[in-house]
Design a protein around this motif. Structure first.
Motif, PDB file in Angstrom:
ATOM      1  N   ILE A 167       6.005   1.329 -11.795  1.00 56.99           N
ATOM      2  CA  ILE A 167       6.964   2.260 -12.390  1.00 56.99           C
ATOM      3  C   ILE A 167       7.814   1.551 -13.445  1.00 56.99           C
ATOM      4  CG2 ILE A 167       9.029   3.641 -11.904  1.00 56.99           C
ATOM      5  CD1 ILE A 167       7.754   4.366  -9.205  1.00 56.99           C
ATOM      6  N   ALA A 168       8.254   0.336 -13.119  1.00 50.51           N
ATOM      7  CA  ALA A 168       9.036  -0.441 -14.093  1.00 50.51           C
ATOM      8  C   ALA A 168       8.215  -0.703 -15.357  1.00 50.51           C
ATOM      9  CB  ALA A 168       9.484  -1.756 -13.462  1.00 50.51           C
ATOM     10  N   ASN A 169       6.930  -1.006 -15.181  1.00 56.02           N
ATOM     11  CA  ASN A 169       6.079  -1.253 -16.342  1.00 56.02           C
ATOM     12  C   ASN A 169       5.836   0.021 -17.141  1.00 56.02           C
ATOM     13  OD1 ASN A 169       4.451  -2.858 -18.015  1.00 56.02           O
ATOM     14  ND2 ASN A 169       2.601  -2.297 -16.894  1.00 56.02           N
ATOM     15  N   ALA A 188      -7.434   6.879  -7.655  1.00 59.72           N
ATOM     16  CA  ALA A 188      -6.972   5.572  -8.124  1.00 59.72           C
ATOM     17  C   ALA A 188      -8.063   4.889  -8.951  1.00 59.72           C
ATOM     18  CB  ALA A 188      -6.580   4.694  -6.934  1.00 59.72           C
ATOM     19  N   GLY A 189      -9.307   4.959  -8.479  1.00 60.70           N
ATOM     20  CA  GLY A 189     -10.412   4.381  -9.232  1.00 60.70           C
ATOM     21  C   GLY A 189     -10.616   5.070 -10.564  1.00 60.70           C
ATOM     22  N   GLY A 190     -10.540   6.402 -10.577  1.00 61.53           N
ATOM     23  CA  GLY A 190     -10.724   7.145 -11.815  1.00 61.53           C
ATOM     24  C   GLY A 190      -9.680   6.815 -12.852  1.00 61.53           C
ATOM     25  N   PHE A 191      -8.413   6.880 -12.467  1.00 62.14           N
ATOM     26  CA  PHE A 191      -7.338   6.565 -13.420  1.00 62.14           C
ATOM     27  C   PHE A 191      -7.310   5.073 -13.752  1.00 62.14           C
ATOM     28  CE2 PHE A 191      -5.498  10.618 -11.754  1.00 62.14           C
ATOM     29  CZ  PHE A 191      -5.414  11.275 -12.973  1.00 62.14           C
ATOM     30  N   LEU A 241      -0.481   5.378 -10.774  1.00 60.67           N
ATOM     31  CA  LEU A 241       0.703   5.173  -9.935  1.00 60.67           C
ATOM     32  C   LEU A 241       0.833   6.279  -8.882  1.00 60.67           C
ATOM     33  CD1 LEU A 241       3.346   4.021 -12.582  1.00 60.67           C
ATOM     34  CD2 LEU A 241       1.944   2.610 -11.057  1.00 60.67           C
ATOM     35  N   ILE A 242       0.554   7.516  -9.269  1.00 60.07           N
ATOM     36  CA  ILE A 242       0.585   8.616  -8.297  1.00 60.07           C
ATOM     37  C   ILE A 242      -0.477   8.402  -7.219  1.00 60.07           C
ATOM     38  CG2 ILE A 242       0.190  11.097  -8.011  1.00 60.07           C
ATOM     39  CD1 ILE A 242       1.352  11.452 -10.845  1.00 60.07           C
ATOM     40  N   SER A 243      -1.631   7.897  -7.614  1.00 63.67           N
ATOM     41  CA  SER A 243      -2.710   7.629  -6.651  1.00 63.67           C
ATOM     42  C   SER A 243      -2.324   6.499  -5.696  1.00 63.67           C
ATOM     43  CB  SER A 243      -3.996   7.281  -7.392  1.00 63.67           C
ATOM     44  OG  SER A 243      -4.386   8.314  -8.268  1.00 63.67           O
ATOM     45  N   ILE A 244      -1.620   5.484  -6.212  1.00 59.88           N
ATOM     46  CA  ILE A 244      -1.145   4.403  -5.345  1.00 59.88           C
ATOM     47  C   ILE A 244      -0.140   4.942  -4.335  1.00 59.88           C
ATOM     48  CG2 ILE A 244       0.173   2.240  -5.304  1.00 59.88           C
ATOM     49  CD1 ILE A 244      -1.071   1.577  -8.039  1.00 59.88           C
ATOM     50  N   LEU A 245       0.751   5.835  -4.793  1.00 62.14           N
ATOM     51  CA  LEU A 245       1.702   6.468  -3.879  1.00 62.14           C
ATOM     52  C   LEU A 245       0.965   7.267  -2.805  1.00 62.14           C
ATOM     53  CD1 LEU A 245       4.571   7.301  -3.042  1.00 62.14           C
ATOM     54  CD2 LEU A 245       4.430   9.152  -4.721  1.00 62.14           C
ATOM     55  N   ALA A 246      -0.057   8.005  -3.212  1.00 65.96           N
ATOM     56  CA  ALA A 246      -0.842   8.783  -2.256  1.00 65.96           C
ATOM     57  C   ALA A 246      -1.531   7.870  -1.239  1.00 65.96           C
ATOM     58  CB  ALA A 246      -1.875   9.636  -2.990  1.00 65.96           C
ATOM     59  N   THR A 247      -2.028   6.719  -1.702  1.00 65.38           N
ATOM     60  CA  THR A 247      -2.662   5.764  -0.790  1.00 65.38           C
ATOM     61  C   THR A 247      -1.660   5.262   0.241  1.00 65.38           C
ATOM     62  OG1 THR A 247      -4.160   5.043  -2.557  1.00 65.38           O
ATOM     63  CG2 THR A 247      -3.939   3.601  -0.645  1.00 65.38           C
ATOM     64  N   SER A 248      -0.435   5.004  -0.196  1.00 60.77           N
ATOM     65  CA  SER A 248       0.585   4.491   0.733  1.00 60.77           C
ATOM     66  C   SER A 248       0.948   5.510   1.810  1.00 60.77           C
ATOM     67  CB  SER A 248       1.848   4.092  -0.043  1.00 60.77           C
ATOM     68  OG  SER A 248       2.559   5.244  -0.507  1.00 60.77           O
ATOM     69  N   GLN A 249       0.716   6.791   1.520  1.00 60.74           N
ATOM     70  CA  GLN A 249       1.064   7.839   2.485  1.00 60.74           C
ATOM     71  C   GLN A 249      -0.152   8.382   3.227  1.00 60.74           C
ATOM     72  OE1 GLN A 249       4.388   8.432   2.965  1.00 60.74           O
ATOM     73  NE2 GLN A 249       4.507   6.737   1.489  1.00 60.74           N
ATOM     74  N   ALA A 250      -1.317   7.794   3.024  1.00 60.09           N
ATOM     75  CA  ALA A 250      -2.533   8.269   3.688  1.00 60.09           C
ATOM     76  C   ALA A 250      -2.410   8.071   5.204  1.00 60.09           C
ATOM     77  CB  ALA A 250      -3.740   7.519   3.148  1.00 60.09           C
ATOM     78  N   LEU A 287       3.565   0.287  -1.855  1.00 61.92           N
ATOM     79  CA  LEU A 287       4.853   0.677  -2.430  1.00 61.92           C
ATOM     80  C   LEU A 287       5.426  -0.439  -3.305  1.00 61.92           C
ATOM     81  CD1 LEU A 287       6.478   2.515   0.625  1.00 61.92           C
ATOM     82  CD2 LEU A 287       5.506   3.536  -1.443  1.00 61.92           C
ATOM     83  N   ALA A 288       5.162  -1.696  -2.934  1.00 60.16           N
ATOM     84  CA  ALA A 288       5.608  -2.820  -3.763  1.00 60.16           C
ATOM     85  C   ALA A 288       4.892  -2.806  -5.115  1.00 60.16           C
ATOM     86  CB  ALA A 288       5.351  -4.140  -3.037  1.00 60.16           C
ATOM     87  N   VAL A 289       3.568  -2.565  -5.093  1.00 61.65           N
ATOM     88  CA  VAL A 289       2.811  -2.455  -6.348  1.00 61.65           C
ATOM     89  C   VAL A 289       3.307  -1.262  -7.149  1.00 61.65           C
ATOM     90  CG1 VAL A 289       0.506  -2.083  -7.337  1.00 61.65           C
ATOM     91  CG2 VAL A 289       0.777  -3.553  -5.340  1.00 61.65           C
ATOM     92  N   LEU A 290       3.601  -0.162  -6.468  1.00 65.45           N
ATOM     93  CA  LEU A 290       4.092   1.042  -7.128  1.00 65.45           C
ATOM     94  C   LEU A 290       5.415   0.785  -7.842  1.00 65.45           C
ATOM     95  CD1 LEU A 290       3.901   4.124  -7.640  1.00 65.45           C
ATOM     96  CD2 LEU A 290       5.096   4.445  -5.450  1.00 65.45           C
ATOM     97  N   ALA A 291       6.339   0.083  -7.182  1.00 65.01           N
ATOM     98  CA  ALA A 291       7.646  -0.195  -7.792  1.00 65.01           C
ATOM     99  C   ALA A 291       7.488  -0.999  -9.080  1.00 65.01           C
ATOM    100  CB  ALA A 291       8.528  -0.946  -6.797  1.00 65.01           C
ATOM    101  N   LEU A 292       6.633  -2.014  -9.055  1.00 62.86           N
ATOM    102  CA  LEU A 292       6.387  -2.806 -10.257  1.00 62.86           C
ATOM    103  C   LEU A 292       5.715  -1.957 -11.330  1.00 62.86           C
ATOM    104  CD1 LEU A 292       6.543  -5.599 -11.565  1.00 62.86           C
ATOM    105  CD2 LEU A 292       4.326  -6.129 -10.533  1.00 62.86           C
TER     106      LEU A 292
END
Length: 401
Positions: free
Chosen positions: A177-179, A109-112, A87-96, A170-175
């Motif tokens: 976080i809920a999971n 993201a691939g590693g985790f 999830l942190i990696s997805i957030l980082a991707t959104s801010q790249a 960010l949409a994937v990230l929100a889902l």
């Protein structure tokens, strides 16, 4: 023992299916966003394919490491930690904002993601007995179809509505976080009774890799993966730039692709049981080769034709995995199945890394017309890989007879 899942098992499966679906959606999301990423981050075609490739490479490496060491820790701790890292990696991707920030974010993201996928399978093996394990694995495996039918079309729609590259992530990230919160509150402590030796697992994996029969099986996995993974990362971009399909139609195209692959996978699964693993694969792989040739040479066409071609391509691409998995799972003994599966999954992930890398070396973006060039050559290479997989399947059949 009852074959029905009780309430706790259904809850556990819900958590794992959603977790796997989020990981798969994140892994596939770069394909429909290819043109947007290259434009907003000012990436060359080769830089984009490198970003796609690093995900699979990191997932393969971390999947092997995770398989050797995850038994030393509580399953809940491992899965929450790895999924949080994703999830942190997805957030980082959104801010790249350039190549390197996106490249590093996708590496992690691939590693985790690789570790998360590995521990999800481990939890299934720990919790569910043989009588219900296949059904549980089928439900978790259905996350791919869910990602294709729901995840990708929704993310593409979010991108079109907002015009932002960050919004789908960010949409994937929100889902996600809920999971994660759901898993933290409801996932039970899962301490494995198998304190496996990482040295023993590596010893078995090394012995399997050296075995000539297994080596042919792994080469089959690699060729089978490259038969489509060279094409998929650039397919949407080619259809937009060369075939004249407007970007706003891609959410519907991906929806049809996902639905078609789900229906075909179910039908081919039944056919595999009736006709056999090898005969089914012998029919599907030539169909894959034909559709690869069509997709990589598609001229300017109408939207219905493009949607039909894309749906047929994805349907046969997913369907080929059904008999292929059946062949590979029957190729090893129970004693070596854990090590074999670890290597097999890692090579499969490696093909998702090599495919985009090869496509980036062959395909070019014309600075004058802005169209993709040499994509037909990518298709020829993909057809050659599928033909090699078809030949290797006959070799494996001879070894098993």
């Amino acid at each position: 023992m009852s074959e029905k899942f009780d309430q706790n098992e259904r809850r556990l499966l819900g958590i794992l299916v959603l977790m796997n679906g989020i990981e798969i959606t994140d892994a596939l999301l770069l394909t429909p966003l290819a043109e947007t990423m290259q434009s907003q981050l000012q990436l060359s075609l080769q830089e984009f394919t490198s970003i796609v490739a690093i995900y699979g490479l990191a997932a393969a490496f971390c999947g092997i490491v995770g398989a050797a060491y995850m038994d030393r820790f509580d399953r809940k701790t491992v899965i929450l930690t790895s999924f949080a890292g994703l999830l942190i990696s997805i957030l980082a991707t959104s801010q790249a904002y350039d190549f390197w920030t996106c490249f590093i974010a996708r590496f992690f993201a691939g590693g985790f993601g690789g570790i998360t996928a590995c521990v999800v399978l481990a939890v299934i093996g720990d919790v569910f007995p043989d009588s219900r394990r296949g059904k549980a694995l089928g439900m978790v495996g259905a996350a791919f179809a869910g990602a294709a039918v729901l995840g990708l079309p929704l993310c593409v729609a979010v991108n079109l509505m907002t015009g932002s590259l960050s919004a789908p992530f960010l949409a994937v990230l929100a889902l996600g976080i809920a999971n994660w919160i759901w898993a933290y509150r409801r996932l039970p402590r899962l301490t494995t009774s198998q304190k496996a030796s990482s040295r023993e697992l590596y010893r078995r994996m090394f012995a399997i890799v050296k075995d000539r029969q297994y080596a042919r099986a792994f080469l089959f996995v690699l060729c089978l993966g490259l038969g489509t993974n060279c094409v998929v990362p650039l397919m949407a971009q080619y259809m937009e730039l060369n075939s004249g399909i407007a970007k706003e139609h891609f959410s519907w195209i991906f929806l049809l692709m996902g639905a078609g692959s789900l229906i075909t996978a179910i039908a081919v699964g039944k056919q595999t049981d009736r006709a056999g693993k090898y005969p089914t694969l012998y029919v599907i792989l030539p169909c894959v080769m034909v559709m690869v040739a069509v997709v990589t040479n598609l001229p300017v066409v109408s939207l219905p034709v493009a949607a039909l071609v894309a749906t047929l391509f994805m349907a046969v691409a997913v369907a080929r995995l059904v008999p292929a998995h059946a062949i590979l799972l029957s190729f090893t003994t129970n004693q070596n199945r854990g090590a074999f599966t670890t290597v097999y999954n890692s090579i499969s992930l490696l093909s998702t890394s090599l495919g985009p890398f090869i496509a980036g070396l062959v395909a070019l973006r014309s600075p004058v017309t802005l169209r993709l060039e040499n994509f037909s050559y990518v298709g020829l290479l993909s057809v050659a890989f599928s033909a090699a997989a078809l030949y290797l399947a006959t070799v494996l059949r001879g070894l098993r007879s």
